[in-house]
Design a protein around this motif. Structure first.
Motif, PDB file in Angstrom:
ATOM      1  N   TRP A 104       0.837  -1.208   0.000  1.00 27.71           N
ATOM      2  CA  TRP A 104       0.000   0.000   0.000  1.00 27.71           C
ATOM      3  C   TRP A 104       0.867   1.251   0.000  1.00 27.71           C
ATOM      4  CZ3 TRP A 104      -4.041  -1.544   4.303  1.00 27.71           C
ATOM      5  CH2 TRP A 104      -4.850  -2.564   3.796  1.00 27.71           C
ATOM      6  N   GLU A 107       2.502   1.761  -3.412  1.00 27.93           N
ATOM      7  CA  GLU A 107       1.536   2.244  -4.402  1.00 27.93           C
ATOM      8  C   GLU A 107       1.254   3.734  -4.203  1.00 27.93           C
ATOM      9  OE1 GLU A 107      -2.882   0.965  -6.122  1.00 27.93           O
ATOM     10  OE2 GLU A 107      -1.869  -0.232  -4.597  1.00 27.93           O
ATOM     11  N   LEU A 108       1.106   4.149  -2.951  1.00 25.57           N
ATOM     12  CA  LEU A 108       0.880   5.568  -2.662  1.00 25.57           C
ATOM     13  C   LEU A 108       2.121   6.391  -2.996  1.00 25.57           C
ATOM     14  CD1 LEU A 108      -0.887   7.807  -1.523  1.00 25.57           C
ATOM     15  CD2 LEU A 108      -0.050   7.207   0.764  1.00 25.57           C
ATOM     16  N   ASP A 165      -3.703   5.245  -7.919  1.00 22.14           N
ATOM     17  CA  ASP A 165      -3.799   4.543  -6.642  1.00 22.14           C
ATOM     18  C   ASP A 165      -5.180   3.918  -6.515  1.00 22.14           C
ATOM     19  OD1 ASP A 165      -4.460   4.511  -3.543  1.00 22.14           O
ATOM     20  OD2 ASP A 165      -2.274   4.499  -3.726  1.00 22.14           O
ATOM     21  N   ARG A 166      -5.220   2.613  -6.287  1.00 24.85           N
ATOM     22  CA  ARG A 166      -6.509   1.924  -6.249  1.00 24.85           C
ATOM     23  C   ARG A 166      -7.310   2.258  -5.002  1.00 24.85           C
ATOM     24  NH1 ARG A 166      -6.150  -3.038  -3.304  1.00 24.85           N
ATOM     25  NH2 ARG A 166      -4.042  -3.447  -2.540  1.00 24.85           N
ATOM     26  N   HIS A 167      -6.636   2.651  -3.915  1.00 23.50           N
ATOM     27  CA  HIS A 167      -7.371   3.023  -2.708  1.00 23.50           C
ATOM     28  C   HIS A 167      -8.092   4.356  -2.905  1.00 23.50           C
ATOM     29  CE1 HIS A 167      -4.348   0.183  -1.072  1.00 23.50           C
ATOM     30  NE2 HIS A 167      -5.380  -0.211  -0.359  1.00 23.50           N
ATOM     31  N   SER A 170     -10.978   3.528  -5.247  1.00 22.29           N
ATOM     32  CA  SER A 170     -12.087   2.914  -4.523  1.00 22.29           C
ATOM     33  C   SER A 170     -12.847   3.939  -3.690  1.00 22.29           C
ATOM     34  CB  SER A 170     -11.541   1.800  -3.620  1.00 22.29           C
ATOM     35  OG  SER A 170     -12.568   1.249  -2.826  1.00 22.29           O
ATOM     36  N   ALA A 171     -12.105   4.868  -3.078  1.00 20.97           N
ATOM     37  CA  ALA A 171     -12.770   5.905  -2.286  1.00 20.97           C
ATOM     38  C   ALA A 171     -13.623   6.811  -3.164  1.00 20.97           C
ATOM     39  CB  ALA A 171     -11.722   6.721  -1.540  1.00 20.97           C
TER      40      ALA A 171
END
Length: 233
Positions: A104, A107-108, A165-167, A170-171
């Motif tokens: 994570w 990725e960030l 970024d997938r997070h 998703s958000a």
């Protein structure tokens, strides 16, 4: 820092310490820019005369301030990112199994790297205009337009992080569903046995719909639990 440190040192990076470090960085940056503006150690776009060509003169104070405010942080950032990439690649070659938090963070970090390079792309034309103005005058309109173009980089940060970024992605998807399907307002009224209207039994319920898998979750529905009419909007 977590990408460059072993796992046993992760506990050093507490929320309080990270927040304090960010605040210190912002304080130092604000102080540096404030001194540069108050002491006029560089170009001041607020004082541009639209009727006169924009020119700059080479002076020691301007070069020093530009090196401290712009040059040094950019070089430091490039070196840090290069170290992180080399550290991660060398760790991945061995038998090291990174934890979920490690992936994570990486990725960030890559999203931050893309943002940093995009920052350089947006501000580079204005820097080139400043350099040209030392040799020959530049139209003030061009300088102002390039300054606005440089500042507009902030408008693309959300799109960049959404893609990289997938997070964040998703958000954003959850936020989209939240804005489109968030509110369920339920009016319920209990009917008397004689068909009369209840004097005080009217409920207004607002809650967030958590199931987004089916399009039917966003449709209005009418149900009758326990003899009550509930209208969901």
């Amino acid at each position: 820092m977590r990408l460059c440190w072993p796992v046993e040192r992760y506990r050093v990076l507490t929320t309080r310490r990270v927040t304090g470090t960010v605040l210190v960085v912002w304080l130092v940056a604000s102080t540096a820019v404030g001194l540069q503006s108050s002491l006029e150690l560089g170009p001041n776009l607020c004082n541009i005369n639209w009727k006169k060509p924009f020119t700059m003169t080479t002076n020691t104070s301007g070069i020093v301030s530009a090196s401290i405010i712009v040059g040094a942080p950019m070089i430091f950032t490039v070196l840090v990112y290069a170290r992180i990439v080399l550290r991660v690649r060398s760790a991945m070659r061995g038998s090291y199994k990174p934890p979920v938090a490690f992936n994570w963070d990486y990725e960030l970090t890559k999203a931050n790297m893309y943002s940093f390079f995009l920052f350089g792309i947006f501000w580079l034309p204005l820097g080139v205009a400043f350099c040209i103005s030392v040799v020959k005058p530049v139209s003030p309109k061009i300088v102002v337009y390039l300054a606005w173009f440089a500042l507009s980089k902030s408008c693309f940060n959300n799109l960049l992080y959404c893609v990289a970024d997938r997070h964040f992605r998703s958000a954003y998807v959850k936020l989209f569903h939240y804005c489109c399907c968030k509110t369920t307002v339920s009016f319920s009224r209990r009917q008397r046995g004689d068909g009369g209207r209840s004097s005080g039994d009217v409920r207004l319920r607002v809650h967030i719909i958590h199931s987004y898998a089916s399009p039917a979750s966003c449709r209005p529905a009418v149900t009758r639990p326990n003899g009550r009419d509930i209208y969901e909007l």
